[in-house]
Design a protein around this motif. Structure first.
Motif, PDB file in Angstrom:
ATOM      1  N   PHE A  86       0.787  -1.231   0.000  1.00 54.97           N
ATOM      2  CA  PHE A  86       0.000   0.000   0.000  1.00 54.97           C
ATOM      3  C   PHE A  86       0.821   1.285   0.000  1.00 54.97           C
ATOM      4  O   PHE A  86       0.265   2.360   0.215  1.00 54.97           O
ATOM      5  CB  PHE A  86      -0.946   0.000   1.207  1.00 54.97           C
ATOM      6  CG  PHE A  86      -1.937  -1.126   1.181  1.00 54.97           C
ATOM      7  CD1 PHE A  86      -2.966  -1.134   0.263  1.00 54.97           C
ATOM      8  CD2 PHE A  86      -1.824  -2.193   2.069  1.00 54.97           C
ATOM      9  CE1 PHE A  86      -3.894  -2.176   0.237  1.00 54.97           C
ATOM     10  CE2 PHE A  86      -2.736  -3.237   2.035  1.00 54.97           C
ATOM     11  CZ  PHE A  86      -3.774  -3.228   1.119  1.00 54.97           C
ATOM     12  N   GLU A  96      -0.886   3.574  -2.505  1.00 58.80           N
ATOM     13  CA  GLU A  96      -2.297   3.286  -2.748  1.00 58.80           C
ATOM     14  C   GLU A  96      -3.129   4.524  -3.070  1.00 58.80           C
ATOM     15  O   GLU A  96      -4.087   4.451  -3.851  1.00 58.80           O
ATOM     16  CB  GLU A  96      -2.919   2.541  -1.560  1.00 58.80           C
ATOM     17  CG  GLU A  96      -3.054   3.374  -0.300  1.00 58.80           C
ATOM     18  CD  GLU A  96      -3.995   2.739   0.718  1.00 58.80           C
ATOM     19  OE1 GLU A  96      -4.846   1.937   0.306  1.00 58.80           O
ATOM     20  OE2 GLU A  96      -3.868   3.060   1.903  1.00 58.80           O
ATOM     21  N   LYS A 138      -6.694   6.250  -5.929  1.00 58.98           N
ATOM     22  CA  LYS A 138      -7.935   6.412  -5.180  1.00 58.98           C
ATOM     23  C   LYS A 138      -8.356   7.877  -5.168  1.00 58.98           C
ATOM     24  O   LYS A 138      -8.189   8.589  -4.163  1.00 58.98           O
ATOM     25  CB  LYS A 138      -7.772   5.885  -3.752  1.00 58.98           C
ATOM     26  CG  LYS A 138      -7.498   4.391  -3.696  1.00 58.98           C
ATOM     27  CD  LYS A 138      -7.428   3.867  -2.278  1.00 58.98           C
ATOM     28  CE  LYS A 138      -7.201   2.362  -2.260  1.00 58.98           C
ATOM     29  NZ  LYS A 138      -7.146   1.819  -0.882  1.00 58.98           N
ATOM     30  N   LYS A 156     -14.112   0.256   6.542  1.00 59.90           N
ATOM     31  CA  LYS A 156     -14.730  -0.733   5.656  1.00 59.90           C
ATOM     32  C   LYS A 156     -16.134  -1.044   6.157  1.00 59.90           C
ATOM     33  O   LYS A 156     -16.365  -1.224   7.350  1.00 59.90           O
ATOM     34  CB  LYS A 156     -13.866  -1.995   5.600  1.00 59.90           C
ATOM     35  CG  LYS A 156     -12.509  -1.752   4.932  1.00 59.90           C
ATOM     36  CD  LYS A 156     -11.696  -3.019   4.859  1.00 59.90           C
ATOM     37  CE  LYS A 156     -10.395  -2.768   4.113  1.00 59.90           C
ATOM     38  NZ  LYS A 156      -9.464  -1.876   4.846  1.00 59.90           N
ATOM     39  N   ALA A 176     -15.815  -0.461  -3.718  1.00 59.38           N
ATOM     40  CA  ALA A 176     -14.390  -0.784  -3.723  1.00 59.38           C
ATOM     41  C   ALA A 176     -13.809  -0.584  -5.111  1.00 59.38           C
ATOM     42  O   ALA A 176     -14.469  -0.853  -6.124  1.00 59.38           O
ATOM     43  CB  ALA A 176     -14.178  -2.224  -3.273  1.00 59.38           C
ATOM     44  N   GLU A 220      -8.922  -3.396  -4.627  1.00 61.85           N
ATOM     45  CA  GLU A 220      -9.158  -3.396  -3.187  1.00 61.85           C
ATOM     46  C   GLU A 220      -9.898  -4.654  -2.744  1.00 61.85           C
ATOM     47  O   GLU A 220     -10.517  -5.351  -3.558  1.00 61.85           O
ATOM     48  CB  GLU A 220      -9.992  -2.178  -2.780  1.00 61.85           C
ATOM     49  CG  GLU A 220      -9.278  -0.852  -2.906  1.00 61.85           C
ATOM     50  CD  GLU A 220     -10.146   0.297  -2.433  1.00 61.85           C
ATOM     51  OE1 GLU A 220      -9.634   1.185  -1.744  1.00 61.85           O
ATOM     52  OE2 GLU A 220     -11.354   0.312  -2.772  1.00 61.85           O
ATOM     53  N   ARG A 267     -16.594   1.193   1.200  1.00 64.28           N
ATOM     54  CA  ARG A 267     -15.929   2.062   2.169  1.00 64.28           C
ATOM     55  C   ARG A 267     -16.869   3.164   2.629  1.00 64.28           C
ATOM     56  O   ARG A 267     -17.547   3.795   1.802  1.00 64.28           O
ATOM     57  CB  ARG A 267     -14.696   2.711   1.544  1.00 64.28           C
ATOM     58  CG  ARG A 267     -13.398   1.937   1.694  1.00 64.28           C
ATOM     59  CD  ARG A 267     -13.399   0.623   1.006  1.00 64.28           C
ATOM     60  NE  ARG A 267     -12.058  -0.007   1.068  1.00 64.28           N
ATOM     61  CZ  ARG A 267     -11.810  -1.220   0.672  1.00 64.28           C
ATOM     62  NH1 ARG A 267     -12.770  -1.984   0.191  1.00 64.28           N
ATOM     63  NH2 ARG A 267     -10.594  -1.719   0.752  1.00 64.28           N
TER      64      ARG A 267
END
Length: 223
Positions: free
Chosen positions: A32, A35, A39, A157, A204, A208, A213
């Motif tokens: 990550f 990451e 995103k 999550k 997601a 992922e 989320r």
């Protein structure tokens, strides 16, 4: 006689979080490190949070992990940010990854005792290591650390999991894993003295864990 083996910490306790994250910090960093590049929703949520706090605002990145990427992004948006994590290994790696940022070992539930009155706090996936029954206590601690009008951003999550499970991140460990619904987060934030400004749920991304989320933005009410 051989030494007795060290006792296994209670699942979801501070000692357990420290143990499991010390063991998997390097693995997580490899997965990550970059990451946020893929995103855009998350980057925009962090940018909007920084805008609500304002330039120079004092902010904690609670559960910063080994990447330090959230801390670094908030700093790039002009905030006076400190990354905190229970795991010494996570903090050591974050300092290597982002040497221009500040990181310390600290329990996110002890932030009120750090002596600072914060303008904001971000929890990006830091709640899933602890049992749901501790959510109210954690949010109360964050509220106590924030000034009235201070900003909170939670990313979690979505789901109902609440117990020990095989590590969803792919290590060989059994870890505590909790998920939250938007309703749970909104309700707990309200009871802790926050006014919920927005609560968005996103799907997601392709790379992922296939779980939605929850992004909750809130303002600390008057003391």
């Amino acid at each position: 006689m051989p030494d007795d083996p060290a006792p296994v910490p209670e699942p979801g306790s501070a000692a357990d979080v420290r143990r499991t994250w010390d063991a998997r910090a390097d693995h997580y960093l490899g997965l990550f490190r970059d990451e946020l590049d893929g995103k855009p929703f998350d980057r925009e949520a962090l940018r909007a949070f920084a805008g609500r706090v304002g330039p120079g605002g004092r902010v904690y990145d609670a559960g910063c992990g080994p990447c330090g990427h959230v801390t670094a992004l908030l700093a790039a948006h002009g905030l006076d940010v400190l990354g905190i994590d229970l795991s010494p290994r996570c903090v050591a790696l974050a300092r290597q990854e982002k040497p221009d940022c500040r990181f310390v070992v600290m329990d996110q539930r002890d932030v009120a005792g750090a002596g600072e009155r914060l303008d904001g706090l971000v929890s990006s996936y830091s709640l899933h290591d602890q049992p749901k029954r501790q959510l109210a206590t954690t949010l109360a601690a964050w509220a106590a650390a924030l000034r009235p009008g201070g900003q909170l951003l939670i990313v979690a999550k979505e789901g109902v999991a609440d117990g020990v499970a095989d590590d969803p991140l792919g290590s060989d460990l059994r870890v505590y894993w909790a998920e939250f619904t938007a309703y749970e987060l909104r309700s707990a934030a309200g009871r802790a003295g926050f006014c919920v400004d927005d609560c968005a749920v996103r799907e997601a991304y392709d790379d992922e864990i296939p779980t939605r989320r929850v992004h909750l933005a809130a303002t600390r009410g008057a003391a």
